[in-house]
Design an enzyme around this catalytic site. Structure first.
Site, short mmCIF file in Angstrom:
data_model
loop_
_atom_site.label_atom_id
_atom_site.label_comp_id
_atom_site.label_asym_id
_atom_site.label_seq_id
_atom_site.Cartn_x
_atom_site.Cartn_y
_atom_site.Cartn_z
N CYS A 157 7.31 14.80 14.76
CA CYS A 157 6.73 13.62 14.40
C CYS A 157 5.58 13.45 14.32
O CYS A 157 4.70 12.67 13.60
CB CYS A 157 7.37 12.28 14.79
SG CYS A 157 9.26 12.30 14.91
N HIS A 215 1.61 4.90 16.19
CA HIS A 215 3.03 5.71 16.07
C HIS A 215 3.87 4.35 16.14
O HIS A 215 4.89 4.40 15.20
CB HIS A 215 3.26 6.54 17.00
CG HIS A 215 4.30 7.61 17.02
ND1 HIS A 215 4.62 8.15 15.76
CD2 HIS A 215 5.51 7.58 17.78
CE1 HIS A 215 5.52 8.89 16.01
NE2 HIS A 215 6.38 8.43 17.15
N GLU A 224 2.10 4.12 24.56
CA GLU A 224 1.24 3.86 23.24
C GLU A 224 -0.20 2.85 23.60
O GLU A 224 -1.34 2.93 23.51
CB GLU A 224 1.64 3.52 21.93
CG GLU A 224 0.45 3.88 21.00
CD GLU A 224 0.96 4.13 19.42
OE1 GLU A 224 2.28 3.72 19.43
OE2 GLU A 224 0.23 4.41 18.46
N LYS A 257 6.41 1.18 10.92
CA LYS A 257 7.59 1.66 10.82
C LYS A 257 8.88 0.66 10.58
O LYS A 257 9.84 0.76 10.27
CB LYS A 257 7.89 2.44 12.10
CG LYS A 257 7.16 3.78 12.15
CD LYS A 257 7.64 4.68 13.42
CE LYS A 257 6.81 6.08 13.24
NZ LYS A 257 5.66 6.22 13.40
N HIS A 259 11.23 5.15 10.12
CA HIS A 259 10.51 6.38 10.85
C HIS A 259 10.81 7.54 9.87
O HIS A 259 11.91 7.94 9.53
CB HIS A 259 11.02 6.54 12.25
CG HIS A 259 10.22 7.67 12.98
ND1 HIS A 259 9.57 8.40 12.60
CD2 HIS A 259 10.10 7.59 14.31
CE1 HIS A 259 8.85 9.17 13.39
NE2 HIS A 259 9.31 8.74 14.67
N PHE A 293 8.39 14.46 19.08
CA PHE A 293 9.36 14.93 20.19
C PHE A 293 8.84 15.84 21.01
O PHE A 293 8.26 16.92 20.54
CB PHE A 293 10.71 15.16 19.69
CG PHE A 293 11.71 16.09 20.41
CD1 PHE A 293 12.35 15.30 21.37
CD2 PHE A 293 11.49 17.41 20.57
CE1 PHE A 293 13.19 16.09 22.24
CE2 PHE A 293 12.32 18.27 21.27
CZ PHE A 293 13.12 17.49 22.46
#
Lengths: 392, 238
Positions: A145, A283, A294, A315, A320, A379
């Site tokens: 990602c 994100h 985050e 998102k 996503h 990831f």
């Protein structure tokens, strides 16, 4: 020496075309809905940010949905930049994508599957190169990602170093297919909700992501080249940074320390101070672990300004996009320069106290900012931050 | 590229042999790794080539005698298939082409880690965590993945963004699906191979990283895909 964006193309749950994407974000709409292109009725997850059919999207180019959306976005980007240089490089982020169940069902040995499933990790990049007639270097980012953001940063670095005059860059991915949905469901990453508002970044009720698909592609070139040919500059790529959590394969570092370091490196490269950042496109996956980590990272990177800077995640609106998420979120950042609008956070209504930043709710916020920062966390703890600057 | 190699490790084929299975797909000779990777808890997340990748990453980093650090980068190049189906066959065997009831027909039994095992940056994730590498990094895909990993590492070192960089690359052209594909489009004398290799780089203004010519590789090891450039770099200093 600055790399600038002079063209953008987007394929998203709002359809094909950057205007559709920007228009929907400006109106605070949500593109997530029931999956339509295959029968998902028996799956535990039945909603996604699915790309609707469009004449602009090649019909499953070479039976590869990633390649289809990448081609549509790249063609739009090149057209909007009024640039068709064949020597352009391609720097593209690609994800897994497992589509077309009919191609291998039933299959009883690995070699029974059709040629498409013998594809190697970079096959879609070759398709895009060939279809666009590109003759420049080709780089494929596969850092999960974080790949989309890393691809754009890589393109900027190539331009700044004089390795290429112009780069077509971005990301394309699709997990809206039986294997993608099935695999992600078994992993337990998606929200179990069966509604369009399933993904709720930074919200107290957040419980998982929503799968999306699509592509965002850009034309990146040297600022002097853009000026010389009279191209309209959409944004400057001011800085970028990447780090690794070095924590766990399946969870982000809870203190956000490495993510914070990525933001700080981007600031240093851009020659900016924290207070120069007017907006952060997070994100913001809407998962229980990502969002608070985050927020800690934002505070650590920006100090006191971390409590003041506007933050949102798209998102909830488009899902996503995995390998393409960093690219489409940089595209969303262009709204700040194009329309003086900061994208909203669809489905965010009740901020989690653990997410103690200034989260923009579902309605976009009007503001004029000069620099925006976009985060992408992959990831396994690969972090990337990219800073865009308002065109001068 | 002003860097020097301070640690390296590899798993490369020792010889080219005739192989009946690949011969059935028009490619009579292959160069395979014959020693299996050591058992590892990472088998949850990694397939065979990824396990080799982890081994060489650890060995190269140990050889460099560096402590873990926030400014050590990691750059990876991977080739191989976009997805593997051998561990999906039980979930696929009863599917119908229309995808009807796909969940009940087998997808509900897919291993929860199936998706994770197919992520291209698995080795990056696991090795950076195990070695404590927290600096810049990226994973590149495709046959040129290892070369891009070296270039990006060198760039990060030149910029001063990292103090040291671990570069890992691995690839196999010997998986059944790949052999089918290669057999259809490559000449019969093409020799598919496989390898995993890692180098640790430090900046060194007085040195230039060189790559050994391909003809030092292919007659012995076959074609190594994404691992090629890192193997070339090691050969050059060996």
């Amino acid at each position: 020496m600055t790399a600038v964006i002079t063209g953008v193309g987007v394929v998203s749950a709002f359809g094909a075309g950057a205007p559709a994407f920007f228009g929907a974000l400006a109106e605070g709409r949500c593109g997530v809905g029931p999956i339509r292109w295959f029968d998902a009725s028996t799956f535990p997850v039945r909603v996604a940010g699915e790309v609707p059919a469009s004449p602009a999207i090649p019909a499953a180019a070479h039976r590869d949905r990633k390649a289809s959306v990448a081609l549509a976005a790249a063609r739009e980007a090149r057209a909007s930049a009024s640039d068709s240089t064949p020597d352009a490089a391609l720097v593209i982020a690609l994800g897994l994508e497992h589509a077309f169940l009919e191609d291998f069902a039933p299959a009883r040995s690995a070699v029974e599957v059709t040629p498409r499933f013998r594809a190697r990790v970079d096959t879609a990049a070759d398709i895009v190169m060939r279809e666009l007639g590109l003759r420049g270097p080709r780089v494929v980012h596969v850092s999960a990602c974080a790949a989309g953001a890393l691809a754009v940063a890589h393109a900027a670095a190539m331009v700044v170093r004089g390795q290429c005059d112009v780069v077509v860059c971005g990301g394309a991915d699709s997990m809206v297919n039986p294997l993608g949905l099935g695999g992600m469901s078994r992993l337990g990453a998606p929200s179990p909700r069966d509604t369009a508002d399933a993904c709720r970044p930074f919200d107290r009720a957040r419980d998982g992501l929503v799968i999306g698909e699509g592509a965002a592609m850009f034309v990146v070139e040297h600022e002097a080249r853009a000026q010389a040919r009279g191209a309209r500059v959409l944004a400057r790529i001011a800085g970028w940074g990447s780090t690794q959590d070095a924590y766990r394969a399946t969870a982000p570092r809870p203190d956000g320390a490495a993510a914070s370091a990525a933001m700080q490196r981007a600031l240093v490269r851009a020659g900016l101070s924290p207070s120069d950042i007017g907006y952060i496109n997070a994100h913001g996956t809407g998962t229980p672990l990502n969002d608070p980590a985050e927020c800690k990272a934002i505070h650590a990177a920006l100090g006191p300004h971390g409590a003041r800077v506007a933050v949102s995640s798209i998102k909830g609106a488009v899902g996503h996009l995995m390998a393409a998420s960093g690219a489409i979120e940089l595209a969303a950042c262009l709204l700040a320069f194009e329309r003086d609008l900061l994208p909203g956070t669809a489905n965010h209504h009740d901020r989690d106290p653990e997410c103690d930043v200034d989260v923009i709710g579902p309605t976009p916020r009007r503001a004029r900012v000069d620099h925006v920062l976009s985060n992408s966390f992959g990831f396994g703890g690969q972090n990337a931050s990219v800073i865009l600057g308002r065109p001068q | 590229v002003n860097v020097r190699i301070v640690g390296h490790a590899w798993r490369v084929p020792r010889e080219i042999v005739v192989n009946p299975f690949s011969a059935s797909y028009r490619l009579a000779r292959v160069a395979a790794l014959t020693q299996p990777p050591a058992r590892s808890r990472n088998e949850r997340f990694l397939r065979r080539m990824g396990l080799y990748g982890m081994e060489v990453a650890h060995e190269a980093f140990a050889a460099a005698k560096l402590a873990a650090g926030p400014r050590y980068g990691m750059f990876v190049g991977v080739g191989g298939l976009r997805a593997h189906w051998d561990d999906m066959l039980a979930a696929l065997a009863d599917q119908d082409a229309a995808g009807t009831d796909a969940w009940e027909r087998g997808l509900e039994n897919v291993h929860p880690y199936w998706m994770l095992r197919h992520l291209s940056n698995n080795v990056h994730a696991l090795a950076s965590a195990e070695l404590g590498l927290r600096g810049e990094g990226a994973t590149f895909g495709g046959a040129d993945g290892g070369l891009h990993a070296i270039r990006s590492a060198a760039r990060a070192l030149a910029d001063g963004a990292v103090d040291a960089a671990l570069v890992v690359a691995y690839d196999s052209l010997l998986e059944p699906e790949t052999l089918v594909e290669l057999g259809e489009r490559m000449p019969a004398d093409f020799v598919p191979g496989e390898a995993a290799a890692a180098i640790v780089l430090l900046p060194d203004a007085g040195r230039t990283l060189a790559l050994a010519p391909l003809n030092r590789i292919t007659p012995i090891m076959g074609q190594l895909g994404a691992a090629t450039a890192v193997v070339q770099a090691i050969l050059e200093i060996s």
